[in-house]
Design an enzyme around this catalytic site. Structure first.
Site, PDB file in Angstrom:
ATOM      1  CD  GLU A  47      25.614 143.057  44.424  1.00 40.13           C
ATOM      2  OE1 GLU A  47      25.251 143.834  43.532  1.00 40.13           O
ATOM      3  OE2 GLU A  47      26.318 143.418  45.399  1.00 40.13           O
ATOM      4  CG  ASN A 110      23.685 142.540  40.438  1.00 36.23           C
ATOM      5  OD1 ASN A 110      23.358 141.519  41.010  1.00 36.23           O
ATOM      6  ND2 ASN A 110      24.570 143.389  40.925  1.00 36.23           N
ATOM      7  CE  LYS A 127      22.861 146.900  42.697  1.00 39.76           C
ATOM      8  NZ  LYS A 127      24.288 146.571  42.946  1.00 39.76           N
ATOM      9  CD  GLU A 145      26.859 146.965  40.829  1.00 39.56           C
ATOM     10  OE1 GLU A 145      25.750 146.527  40.476  1.00 39.56           O
ATOM     11  OE2 GLU A 145      27.111 147.337  41.997  1.00 39.56           O
ATOM     12  CB  CYS A 171      24.097 145.654  46.373  1.00 39.10           C
ATOM     13  SG  CYS A 171      25.666 146.327  47.011  1.00 39.10           S
ATOM     14  CG  ASN A 196      29.387 141.369  46.651  1.00 40.96           C
ATOM     15  OD1 ASN A 196      30.406 140.758  46.378  1.00 40.96           O
ATOM     16  ND2 ASN A 196      28.197 140.777  46.684  1.00 40.96           N
TER      17      ASN A 196
END
Length: 309
Positions: A47, A110, A127, A145, A171, A196
């Site tokens: 990621e 993302n 994501k 995020e 993730c 991550n």
């Protein structure tokens, strides 16, 4: 005839904020070359593989934020990675920060793209389960995020890669059983994941010894319960002062870890995945067509309860 796909997981060590994009792409190209030399047919990167994990900070300047994003893929700095894929005849999945122009406005996602062995675009995933908050919270590891990214809007697509059905996840998605369930129902045989993950959380210091266990547990369960191959690439090591967990791995449909990274640096692990093992596992435990009871699962898709359950 037996079916196999040789998969490489390209873990990276930390990517500091001071690193130039060209320097980072050099590292990714080198990892892809190692994967191809080991016989891999497809590779997965972490990621946000092109930048530091910037949601660890609150940033207000729009230009500063957008410097972490890609407005086009490939772009001038990333084209060399796509050229390397075509030269090496190996595909890859790459996580990055996407600046999209949709619905008459700029949107941030993302994202992970799947690229073919000719260097051409195959498909995109955004994501779905975006964690964290939009503002720092006292006593909690800063993870913003939701300040910088919208939740994905492309569903859980599955793509054909050399006759193999491949899905993508990013993730926090790996912790949700719905991710694997949806990808399985969409026909996935292999799921590629990039992540991550901090080694320590300020809000749960007593659980620090379980961080790697909790990293692998949902991926192993997702692989086993949905009879999938799962390959997950971490960003690892101390990045801009924050320790990232590592633990990149390749997991069989039996739930077993078939290969695992040993370092917190740039590292490639490779495994020849037996795709026929999927059918074997389904015969033993998971005849989905025969045993599934979707009429009894409706509560799963109901709106979120006020209690947050």
């Amino acid at each position: 005839m037996a079916r196999f796909l040789t998969i490489a997981v390209c873990q990276t060590g930390p990517i500091q904020r001071s690193a130039a994009r060209a320097e980072t792409v050099d590292r990714l190209v080198h990892l892809l070359e190692q994967a191809a030399a080991a016989g891999a047919e497809i590779a997965v990167f972490p990621e946000m593989a092109l930048t530091t994990f910037f949601p660890r900070w609150r940033i207000d300047d729009t230009a500063e934020i957008e410097a972490f994003f890609e407005s086009a893929m490939p772009g001038p700095e990333t084209q060399r990675l796509y050229d390397a894929a075509a030269r090496l005849k190996i595909g890859f999945a790459l996580g990055y920060c996407e600046l999209a122009h949709e619905d008459g406005r700029i949107r941030r996602f993302n994202t992970m793209d799947l690229i073919g062995p000719d260097g051409d675009f195959i498909g995109r995933y955004r994501k779905m389960h975006v964690p964290g908050s939009s503002e720092p919270e006292e006593g909690t590891t800063t993870h913003l995020e939701r300040r910088y990214f919208e939740p994905g809007n492309l569903g859980f697509p599955v793509f054909d890669y050399r006759g193999v059905r491949v899905g993508l996840a990013i993730c926090n998605d790996r912790r949700w059983p719905e991710t694997y369930r949806m990808l399985c129902l969409n026909g996935a045989e292999v799921v590629l994941i990039g992540y991550n993950t901090p080694l320590l959380l300020d809000e749960a210091p007593a659980l620090a010894h379980l961080r790697m266990f909790h990293n692998h547990l949902p991926m192993q369960a997702g692989a086993y319960q949905n009879t999938l191959w799962v390959a997950a690439a971490a960003k690892a090591g101390r990045e801009d002062g924050q320790a990232l967990i590592g633990g990149s791995c390749i997991i069989a449909p039996t739930g077993e870890i078939s290969a695992q990274a040993l370092s917190l640096d740039d590292e490639v692990i490779v495994h020849r995945a037996d795709l026929d093992l999927i059918a074997t596992c389904r015969r033993v435990n998971f005849d989905f067509a025969l045993y599934r009871r979707p009429d009894q699962y409706r509560l799963i898709s109901e709106p979120v309860a006020a209690s947050g359950v």
